[in-house]
Write an enzyme that holds these catalytic residues in place. Structure first.
Site, PDB file in Angstrom:
ATOM      1  N   THR A   1      39.623  42.595  51.225  1.00  0.00           N
ATOM      2  CA  THR A   1      39.171  42.020  49.962  1.00  0.00           C
ATOM      3  C   THR A   1      37.959  42.726  49.368  1.00  0.00           C
ATOM      4  OG1 THR A   1      38.496  39.931  48.938  1.00  0.00           O
ATOM      5  CG2 THR A   1      37.614  40.367  51.115  1.00  0.00           C
ATOM      6  N   LEU A   2      37.819  42.547  48.044  1.00  0.00           N
ATOM      7  CA  LEU A   2      36.564  42.899  47.360  1.00  0.00           C
ATOM      8  C   LEU A   2      35.830  41.610  46.989  1.00  0.00           C
ATOM      9  CD1 LEU A   2      38.010  45.608  44.923  1.00  0.00           C
ATOM     10  CD2 LEU A   2      36.380  46.054  46.761  1.00  0.00           C
TER      11      LEU A   2
ATOM     12  N   THR B   1      41.262  38.952  46.801  1.00  0.00           N
ATOM     13  CA  THR B   1      41.741  39.353  48.134  1.00  0.00           C
ATOM     14  C   THR B   1      43.237  39.739  48.088  1.00  0.00           C
ATOM     15  OG1 THR B   1      40.133  37.811  49.059  1.00  0.00           O
ATOM     16  CG2 THR B   1      41.834  38.553  50.563  1.00  0.00           C
TER      17      THR B   1
HETATM   18  N1  GLY Z   1      35.998  36.784  50.071  1.00  0.00           N
HETATM   19  C1  GLY Z   1      36.842  35.741  50.442  1.00  0.00           C
HETATM   20  C2  GLY Z   1      36.794  35.459  51.883  1.00  0.00           C
HETATM   21  O1  GLY Z   1      36.520  36.345  52.662  1.00  0.00           O
HETATM   22  O2  GLY Z   1      36.990  34.346  52.259  1.00  0.00           O
END
Ligand code: GLY
Length: 585
Positions: A412-413, A394
């Protein structure tokens, strides 16, 4: 002669008293200084605005947009697209996130929820093997690990509704960087080297992110992303539809199909980012704005702050054993609620009112033993303890413009470089956000989060996130700080440490980003800490019953601040590039 030193001491005492008196006077929610010269780290200053991100070129692009008269949203969208090129591990157009916007003139805040969605063909048990175990490889590295991306929809929606500049203008710097190449930084070279195995499972990722001999790029070499440049140009020229309905959509779906994935054209065509109201709480006179479910970030942050408000932190020194203990116990209780009570509001009912109420927080505070750690199995009977294997992912950035507008954006990915797959011919790395769902009730995900049925997989549902882009308002309802961080389940507690340190201990934002961090999340029942917490303090914590575990440095707080003289401050976490807070003059 003999009397001189005594006079000096008296003078010094008077001066010190005056400094303390003046600074104490100044410390209230309406006027907040936090610029003491006696802290070790110092923020950047400027007079016209500030951008803090994890990568300097992207911050500079944002700052330039502000200088050219763009507002914070224009700059934020430009930074979002730029990071997709310069910080490919987390900046993205193949993932999703949350943007929190403060519009100063209107005194209004909005959340753009551009979280990914599960495809129509997703099923509750799609990642369980024949024995009913979670297939970790499938959920994190296959094409089915990808949720339907939301970033392009989200950034473009934000720009259209709250920006002032055309899409082409804010995307131009990203397109140029992708086409003309970026100079590989030390950080990028290391990151590609560390993720080599993950990325080289995919031909297209290998071709784009590594040299012809499959070696990682060295610092100073040039990385070209021509496919990504074409994709970005297509979006800049044709808008959001190019990604969700046009040639880009077709290429993504074709590649997914080739690899037996379930995402279809209909999934992309039906995707929409949505506007929501932020989660709002108060903490010791300040208003805290953050993001609602499907992120758990805002609710959990405000729940913890409400619990802590029951304690008078003036009684204990900053970063004393008591401080670590009380904060980490509050974290444990709030993570229980996070894991078991929250999910995508389009699918489940979230007891938000209760979770962010002062009354509920008081009840929790009364359960906390100020001298001893309460074992997690008392807070929650059962729990499966899979260690977190992801300490990073992220990215977050914060922007403030000269008009006082602020943007706090986390996207984020999921894993660094997502599922590692680049959709053929697009340059787009796909996410592995499906691992944020509860693949199996009671089984931990990659961040060690043991989640409940409310977050189970359903078609078109958004997985529960921990992203916590946050904005603080003072008592005059002026936005004074925007912050956030990457780090999976450890995102929420980083924002927490920034806010409590800022409000309760009046530390500056750069110092707060620098202090060694700590984190609890109920399961595993551990007090995680970064190197640098005093040995004696850790010994006291052990005696209080904490099972302590040192972890690698994690996270990356990116914070901007507007102070009482309308000057702008910025801090970019030293764990990242460190100098990526860029001011506007
Ligand atoms: N992918 C991490 C989050 O969204 O918490």
């Amino acid at each position: 002669m003999k009397k001189e030193p005594r006079k000096l001491v008296i003078k010094t005492k008077i001066i010190l008293f005056l400094i303390l008196f003046i600074s104490n006077k100044a410390i209230s929610a309406s006027s907040f200084p936090i610029e003491e010269s006696f802290q070790i780290f110092h923020p950047e200053y400027s007079e016209q605005g500030m951008v803090a991100s994890q990568e300097k070129t992207a911050s500079e692009i944002g700052a330039k947009i502000l200088k050219q008269g763009g507002n914070a949203v224009d700059a934020a969208v430009a930074v979002g697209y730029a990071l997709a090129v310069t910080l490919p591990k987390a900046g993205n157009i193949g993932g999703g996130g949350f943007m929190l916007v403060w519009l100063n003139k209107e005194k209004k805040s909005i959340v753009i929820n551009y979280r990914e969605k599960a495809p129509f063909a997703a099923t509750k048990d799609m990642f369980l093997d024949k024995k009913g175990r979670v297939n970790v490889d499938e959920i994190t590295t296959s094409y089915n690990g990808a949720g339907v991306p939301g970033t392009v929809y989200g950034l473009n929606l934000a720009l259209k509704k709250y920006g002032t500049l055309p899409l082409k203008k804010v995307m131009e710097p990203a397109i140029n960087l992708a086409r003309n190449g970026i100079t590989v930084t030390h950080a990028l070279s290391i990151s590609l080297t560390e993720s080599m195995k993950h990325l080289q499972k995919n031909e297209e990722s290998t071709r784009i992110f590594f040299k012809k001999n499959k070696e990682p790029y060295n610092p100073g070499e040039t990385l070209y992303q021509k496919d990504l440049a074409n994709t970005l140009e297509e979006i800049a020229n044709k808008g959001t539809d190019a990604f969700y309905r046009g040639s880009i959509a077709k290429k993504i779906v074709e590649d997914v199909k080739t690899h037996k994935g379930i995402m279809t054209l209909k999934d992309l065509q039906d995707y929409k980012a949505i506007e929501m109201s932020p989660i709002e709480g108060t903490y010791n006179g300040f208003t805290v704005l953050s993001v609602p479910p499907p992120s758990s970030g805002g609710v959990t942050l405000i729940e913890i702050l409400n619990i802590l408000e029951n304690y008078d932190f003036k009684k204990i020194p900053f970063r004393s054993a008591e401080y670590f203990h009380i904060l980490s116990e509050a974290m444990n209780f709030a993570y229980y609620d996070r894991n078991n009570s929250l999910g995508d509001p389009d699918f489940v009912k979230n007891p938000i009112e209760k979770l962010i109420s002062k009354k509920y927080a008081k009840e929790i505070f009364q359960k906390i033993d100020l001298k001893n750690h309460i074992p997690s199995e008392i807070v929650q009977k059962e729990g499966i303890r899979r260690e977190s294997n992801q300490d990073g992912n992220t990215t977050h950035y914060s922007v403030v413009d000269k008009f006082g507008n602020m943007v706090s954006n986390t996207y984020t990915l999921n894993y660094y470089y997502g599922n590692g797959k680049t959709a053929k011919g697009t340059g787009i790395l796909l996410n592995n956000e499906m691992d944020d769902f509860t693949a199996k009730v009671g089984a931990a995900n990659s961040f060690g989060l043991v989640q409940g049925a409310k977050n189970s997989i359903e078609p078109q549902k958004r997985p529960l996130s921990s992203m916590t882009p946050t904005i603080l308002l003072n008592s005059k309802k002026e936005a004074i700080l925007a912050t956030g961080a990457p780090g999976g389940s450890r995102i929420i507690t980083q924002s927490l440490l920034m806010i409590t340190g800022f409000i309760d201990y009046q530390k500056n934002i750069a110092s707060l980003a620098s202090y060694p961090r700590f984190h609890r999340q109920l399961w595993p029942d551990k007090f995680y800490y970064e190197d640098g917490i005093a040995y004696e303090t850790l010994e006291v914590l052990k005696k209080m019953g904490h099972d302590i575990e040192r972890v690698n440095p994690y996270g990356s707080l990116q914070t901007v601040q507007k102070n009482i003289e309308n000057r702008f401050l910025g801090s970019s976490d030293p764990r990242s590039e460190g100098d990526a807070a860029v001011g506007v003059w």
